[in-house]
Design a protein around this motif. Structure first.
Motif, PDB file in Angstrom:
ATOM      1  N   PHE A  40       2.958  -0.695  12.636  1.00  0.00           N
ATOM      2  CA  PHE A  40       2.301   0.060  11.567  1.00  0.00           C
ATOM      3  C   PHE A  40       1.245   1.021  12.120  1.00  0.00           C
ATOM      4  O   PHE A  40       0.963   2.057  11.521  1.00  0.00           O
ATOM      5  CB  PHE A  40       1.656  -0.889  10.557  1.00  0.00           C
ATOM      6  N   GLY A  66      -3.692  -1.481   4.067  1.00  0.00           N
ATOM      7  CA  GLY A  66      -5.014  -1.334   4.656  1.00  0.00           C
ATOM      8  C   GLY A  66      -5.980  -2.359   4.075  1.00  0.00           C
ATOM      9  O   GLY A  66      -5.626  -3.119   3.163  1.00  0.00           O
ATOM     10  N   GLY A  67      -7.202  -2.352   4.592  1.00  0.00           N
ATOM     11  CA  GLY A  67      -8.195  -3.346   4.180  1.00  0.00           C
ATOM     12  C   GLY A  67      -8.456  -3.342   2.683  1.00  0.00           C
ATOM     13  O   GLY A  67      -8.708  -4.399   2.095  1.00  0.00           O
ATOM     14  N   ALA A  68      -8.380  -2.188   2.053  1.00  0.00           N
ATOM     15  CA  ALA A  68      -8.689  -2.114   0.626  1.00  0.00           C
ATOM     16  C   ALA A  68      -7.616  -2.825  -0.202  1.00  0.00           C
ATOM     17  O   ALA A  68      -7.936  -3.658  -1.066  1.00  0.00           O
ATOM     18  CB  ALA A  68      -8.828  -0.649   0.198  1.00  0.00           C
ATOM     19  N   LYS A 108     -20.484  -2.242  -3.555  1.00  0.00           N
ATOM     20  CA  LYS A 108     -19.368  -2.700  -2.727  1.00  0.00           C
ATOM     21  C   LYS A 108     -19.215  -4.212  -2.847  1.00  0.00           C
ATOM     22  O   LYS A 108     -20.204  -4.955  -2.807  1.00  0.00           O
ATOM     23  CB  LYS A 108     -19.672  -2.398  -1.253  1.00  0.00           C
ATOM     24  N   MET A 123      -8.628  -1.289  11.224  1.00  0.00           N
ATOM     25  CA  MET A 123      -9.714  -1.994  10.540  1.00  0.00           C
ATOM     26  C   MET A 123      -9.232  -3.320   9.970  1.00  0.00           C
ATOM     27  O   MET A 123      -9.868  -4.365  10.131  1.00  0.00           O
ATOM     28  CB  MET A 123     -10.251  -1.100   9.412  1.00  0.00           C
ATOM     29  N   LYS A 182     -10.040  -0.703  -4.991  1.00  0.00           N
ATOM     30  CA  LYS A 182     -11.128  -1.669  -5.185  1.00  0.00           C
ATOM     31  C   LYS A 182     -12.127  -1.190  -6.242  1.00  0.00           C
ATOM     32  O   LYS A 182     -12.918  -1.974  -6.752  1.00  0.00           O
ATOM     33  CB  LYS A 182     -11.876  -1.902  -3.853  1.00  0.00           C
ATOM     34  N   ASP A 217       0.863  -1.194   0.000  1.00  0.00           N
ATOM     35  CA  ASP A 217       0.000   0.000   0.000  1.00  0.00           C
ATOM     36  C   ASP A 217       0.903   1.250   0.000  1.00  0.00           C
ATOM     37  O   ASP A 217       1.757   1.406   0.886  1.00  0.00           O
ATOM     38  CB  ASP A 217      -0.825  -0.092   1.303  1.00  0.00           C
ATOM     39  N   THR A 255      -2.198  -3.288   7.979  1.00  0.00           N
ATOM     40  CA  THR A 255      -1.509  -2.142   8.583  1.00  0.00           C
ATOM     41  C   THR A 255      -2.439  -1.101   9.197  1.00  0.00           C
ATOM     42  O   THR A 255      -1.969  -0.060   9.660  1.00  0.00           O
ATOM     43  CB  THR A 255      -0.626  -1.452   7.529  1.00  0.00           C
ATOM     44  N   THR A 256      -3.759  -1.320   9.131  1.00  0.00           N
ATOM     45  CA  THR A 256      -4.691  -0.398   9.794  1.00  0.00           C
ATOM     46  C   THR A 256      -5.406  -1.152  10.914  1.00  0.00           C
ATOM     47  O   THR A 256      -5.410  -2.389  10.938  1.00  0.00           O
ATOM     48  CB  THR A 256      -5.768   0.145   8.832  1.00  0.00           C
ATOM     49  N   GLY A 274      -6.284   2.832  -0.153  1.00  0.00           N
ATOM     50  CA  GLY A 274      -7.648   3.370  -0.094  1.00  0.00           C
ATOM     51  C   GLY A 274      -8.585   2.675  -1.068  1.00  0.00           C
ATOM     52  O   GLY A 274      -8.178   1.835  -1.872  1.00  0.00           O
ATOM     53  N   GLU A 275      -9.858   3.086  -0.984  1.00  0.00           N
ATOM     54  CA  GLU A 275     -10.926   2.378  -1.707  1.00  0.00           C
ATOM     55  C   GLU A 275     -10.758   2.419  -3.226  1.00  0.00           C
ATOM     56  O   GLU A 275     -11.288   1.550  -3.928  1.00  0.00           O
ATOM     57  CB  GLU A 275     -12.278   2.973  -1.288  1.00  0.00           C
ATOM     58  N   THR A 300       1.572   5.077  12.744  1.00  0.00           N
ATOM     59  CA  THR A 300       1.600   6.141  11.716  1.00  0.00           C
ATOM     60  C   THR A 300       0.227   6.403  11.094  1.00  0.00           C
ATOM     61  O   THR A 300       0.125   7.165  10.134  1.00  0.00           O
ATOM     62  CB  THR A 300       2.590   5.775  10.591  1.00  0.00           C
ATOM     63  N   GLY A 315       0.239   4.240   0.717  1.00  0.00           N
ATOM     64  CA  GLY A 315       0.026   5.048   1.928  1.00  0.00           C
ATOM     65  C   GLY A 315       0.907   4.568   3.080  1.00  0.00           C
ATOM     66  O   GLY A 315       1.356   5.357   3.909  1.00  0.00           O
ATOM     67  N   ASP A 372      -7.870  -6.537   0.442  1.00  0.00           N
ATOM     68  CA  ASP A 372      -9.018  -7.140  -0.248  1.00  0.00           C
ATOM     69  C   ASP A 372      -8.710  -7.346  -1.729  1.00  0.00           C
ATOM     70  O   ASP A 372      -9.000  -8.407  -2.296  1.00  0.00           O
ATOM     71  CB  ASP A 372     -10.248  -6.212  -0.134  1.00  0.00           C
TER      72      ASP A 372
HETATM   73  N1  LIG Z   1     -12.743  -8.784   3.565  1.00  0.00           N
HETATM   74  C1  LIG Z   1     -13.429  -8.460   4.638  1.00  0.00           C
HETATM   75  O1  LIG Z   1     -13.966  -9.326   5.311  1.00  0.00           O
HETATM   76  C2  LIG Z   1     -13.531  -7.026   5.055  1.00  0.00           C
HETATM   77  C3  LIG Z   1     -14.026  -6.696   6.337  1.00  0.00           C
HETATM   78  C4  LIG Z   1     -14.053  -5.350   6.730  1.00  0.00           C
HETATM   79  C5  LIG Z   1     -13.644  -4.354   5.842  1.00  0.00           C
HETATM   80  N2  LIG Z   1     -13.198  -4.716   4.596  1.00  0.00           N
HETATM   81  C6  LIG Z   1     -12.781  -3.684   3.641  1.00  0.00           C
HETATM   82  O2  LIG Z   1     -11.653  -2.977   4.160  1.00  0.00           O
HETATM   83  C7  LIG Z   1     -11.617  -1.706   3.513  1.00  0.00           C
HETATM   84  C8  LIG Z   1     -11.321  -0.616   4.520  1.00  0.00           C
HETATM   85  O3  LIG Z   1     -10.055  -0.831   5.071  1.00  0.00           O
HETATM   86  P1  LIG Z   1      -9.290   0.293   5.918  1.00  0.00           P
HETATM   87  O4  LIG Z   1     -10.213   0.884   6.888  1.00  0.00           O
HETATM   88  O5  LIG Z   1      -8.035  -0.332   6.375  1.00  0.00           O
HETATM   89  O6  LIG Z   1      -9.038   1.454   4.866  1.00  0.00           O
HETATM   90  P2  LIG Z   1      -8.083   1.598   3.602  1.00  0.00           P
HETATM   91  O7  LIG Z   1      -7.507   0.309   3.183  1.00  0.00           O
HETATM   92  O8  LIG Z   1      -8.898   2.352   2.618  1.00  0.00           O
HETATM   93  O9  LIG Z   1      -6.880   2.489   4.153  1.00  0.00           O
HETATM   94  C9  LIG Z   1      -7.112   3.814   4.574  1.00  0.00           C
HETATM   95  C10 LIG Z   1      -5.895   4.689   4.346  1.00  0.00           C
HETATM   96  O10 LIG Z   1      -4.862   4.351   5.273  1.00  0.00           O
HETATM   97  C11 LIG Z   1      -3.602   4.279   4.600  1.00  0.00           C
HETATM   98  N3  LIG Z   1      -2.755   3.420   5.423  1.00  0.00           N
HETATM   99  C12 LIG Z   1      -2.788   2.072   5.555  1.00  0.00           C
HETATM  100  N4  LIG Z   1      -1.923   1.681   6.498  1.00  0.00           N
HETATM  101  C13 LIG Z   1      -1.324   2.784   6.991  1.00  0.00           C
HETATM  102  C14 LIG Z   1      -0.352   2.998   8.007  1.00  0.00           C
HETATM  103  N5  LIG Z   1       0.149   2.001   8.737  1.00  0.00           N
HETATM  104  N6  LIG Z   1       0.040   4.280   8.248  1.00  0.00           N
HETATM  105  C15 LIG Z   1      -0.481   5.314   7.545  1.00  0.00           C
HETATM  106  N7  LIG Z   1      -1.411   5.168   6.580  1.00  0.00           N
HETATM  107  C16 LIG Z   1      -1.840   3.905   6.314  1.00  0.00           C
HETATM  108  C17 LIG Z   1      -3.963   3.755   3.237  1.00  0.00           C
HETATM  109  O11 LIG Z   1      -2.968   4.070   2.277  1.00  0.00           O
HETATM  110  C18 LIG Z   1      -5.264   4.519   2.968  1.00  0.00           C
HETATM  111  O12 LIG Z   1      -4.991   5.769   2.458  1.00  0.00           O
HETATM  112  C19 LIG Z   1     -12.973  -1.491   2.845  1.00  0.00           C
HETATM  113  O13 LIG Z   1     -12.833  -1.673   1.456  1.00  0.00           O
HETATM  114  C20 LIG Z   1     -13.819  -2.609   3.427  1.00  0.00           C
HETATM  115  O14 LIG Z   1     -14.843  -3.016   2.555  1.00  0.00           O
HETATM  116  C21 LIG Z   1     -13.129  -6.004   4.203  1.00  0.00           C
END
Ligand SMILES: NC(=O)c1ccc[n+]([C@@H]2O[C@H](COP(=O)([O-])OP(=O)(O)OC[C@H]3O[C@@H](n4cnc5c(N)ncnc54)[C@H](O)[C@@H]3O)[C@@H](O)[C@H]2O)c1
Ligand SMILES: [Zn+2]
Length: 386
Positions: free
Chosen positions: A185, A120-122, A167, A148, A91, A50, A145-146, A87-88, A188, A52, A125
């Motif tokens: 992670f 991150g989750g995106a 979605k 979430m 996806k 990622d 790394t998030t 980010g999203e 940050t 980010g 995924d």
């Molecule tokens: N597969 C599943 O079962 C499941 C369950 C829940 C959510 N999801 C999906 O997860 C996604 C959301 O994930 P999210 O909340 O992690 O958001 P994201 O992946 O969109 O990340 C958010 C932001 O954080 C940045 N980032 C990531 N790690 C970082 C770090 N360590 N330091 C600084 N910046 C960082 C990324 O570059 C991005 O800009 C959605 O698409 C959702 O649908 C999937």
């Protein structure tokens, strides 16, 4: 003529590890996890990273390379890492899945090689979907790394990308090879990404674990204030509750119509889309949980006292519980329809009965949903943040 009968019984197992600084030269976990995958040495991997994360950990690729060199008898980078925008957007744009398939192909990964998704989750995924569909399934090692991704998105058996304005329209059920949660992670993350994943913890606590809800309620301010040790506890408990549901809920690949872990998600998924993905998934989930809990309260299911505690906890964590998209006429019918389609079969919505218990309903009263939205709107007008 009698049909031929076939039954297949499968067992899946994988570990979710917790560590700090996974690519530190003295940390053997990553090497050990890969080494368990078979006797072929070195184990080949393609890292998907990622951008980010890279922005905040600019030495990450060098450290990964140095780690691979140090453990060259165990693992080898099959090709330079693929760096994807975080980010999203990853996806939403089908080109990224194509880029990943091409990279897997060019790197010559086989079904015993690994895609290591760091992000991150995106990104996790999207990389998971590409890994699951290349050769009908290359091993996936997730390094989320998030909050979430560590607490929810990475620990389960699903991956997906968005399509046709919906979605997670394209995706598969594919258990990962392993998950490594690295707390380093988390330091940050932006304040939004720090807290947004906690919405999933509140979600699962409300329907499954009253004690965990009490913990979140008690520590809401400290969590919002970036207490890392507390956040690690939240992540671990949230991940454990999700894993337990997948393992023991009787429907890991969601063949039925019931999906309690998607409490609050019919509105959340639609709100994410209606906001043009300006809302984070977790932010939308907080609103979806508040909406369905308000509905449950107005319907006489959830006691007012519990409803108040739930909304206060979400607000103390820092979540906004009203956005104008709640009043978008495209929210309700389409949100419920898409949710039903995605589940398959009957519409099934999980509502809280009290903190820690839930029930399922198969119809939603549109007037009561609108009343719930008005209530959230009025409350937001009364509170500076609400
Ligand atoms: N597969 C599943 O079962 C499941 C369950 C829940 C959510 N999801 C999906 O997860 C996604 C959301 O994930 P999210 O909340 O992690 O958001 P994201 O992946 O969109 O990340 C958010 C932001 O954080 C940045 N980032 C990531 N790690 C970082 C770090 N360590 N330091 C600084 N910046 C960082 C990324 O570059 C991005 O800009 C959605 O698409 C959702 O649908 C999937
Ligand atoms: Zn979710």
């Amino acid at each position: 003529m009698e049909p031929l009968q076939q039954e297949i019984h499968l067992t899946f197992g994988y570990q979710v590890y917790f560590t700090t600084d996974v690519f530190a030269s003295e940390n053997p976990l990553f090497k050990d996890v890969l080494s368990r995958g078979g006797t072929v040495r070195p184990q080949k991997l393609l890292a998907v990273v990622d951008r980010g994360v890279l922005q905040h950990h600019p030495d990450l690729l060098d450290r990964l390379e140095a780690y691979a060199a140090q453990h060259r008898t165990h693992l080898a980078l099959a090709a330079p890492p693929v760096v994807l925008a975080g980010g999203e957007g990853v996806k939403n744009n089908p080109e990224y899945v194509d880029i990943l398939h091409q990279a897997i192909h060019r790197a010559g990964l086989c079904r015993h090689s690994y895609v290591v998704a760091i992000g991150g989750g995106a990104v996790i995924d999207a990389a998971g979907f590409a890994a699951a569909t290349a050769h009908r399934g290359v091993r996936l090692l997730r390094v989320p790394t998030t909050v979430m991704a560590q607490a929810d998105a990475s620990v389960g058996v699903k991956n997906s990308v968005n399509a046709f304005g919906q979605k997670n329209f394209l995706g598969t059920f594919a258990p990962p090879y392993a998950v490594i949660n690295d707390s380093r992670f988390l330091t940050t993350l932006s304040s939004r990404d720090w807290i947004s994943g906690v919405a999933e913890a509140v979600k699962v606590a409300v329907i499954k674990d009253a004690a965990f809800f009490g913990f979140l309620e008690l520590h809401a301010a400290a969590l919002a204030g970036r207490d890392l040790a507390l956040m690690q506890q939240v992540i671990r408990r949230c991940a454990a509750l999700h894993l337990e549901h997948i393992a023991t809920g009787g429907d890991p690949f969601e063949s039925g119509s019931s999906r309690p872990l998607d409490f609050g998600h019919w509105a959340a998924h639609r709100l994410e889309h209606l906001s043009g993905y300006a809302l984070r998934h977790g932010e939308a989930v907080a609103i979806g949980v508040a909406l369905d809990s308000t509905y449950a309260c107005l319907a006489g299911l959830l006691p007012v006292f519990d409803w108040r505690r739930l909304l206060d906890t979400l607000m103390h964590l820092g979540f906004r519980l009203y956005v104008p998209e709640l009043h978008d006429p495209r929210l309700i019918p389409q949100g419920l329809d898409e949710f039903r389609e995605h589940l398959g079969g009957r519409l099934t919505i999980t509502l809280p009965l009290n903190l820690g218990r839930s029930l399922e309903v198969h119809e939603m009263d549109l007037a009561l949903i609108n009343q719930s939205i008005s209530l959230l709107c009025r409350q937001a007008a009364k509170t500076p943040r609400g």
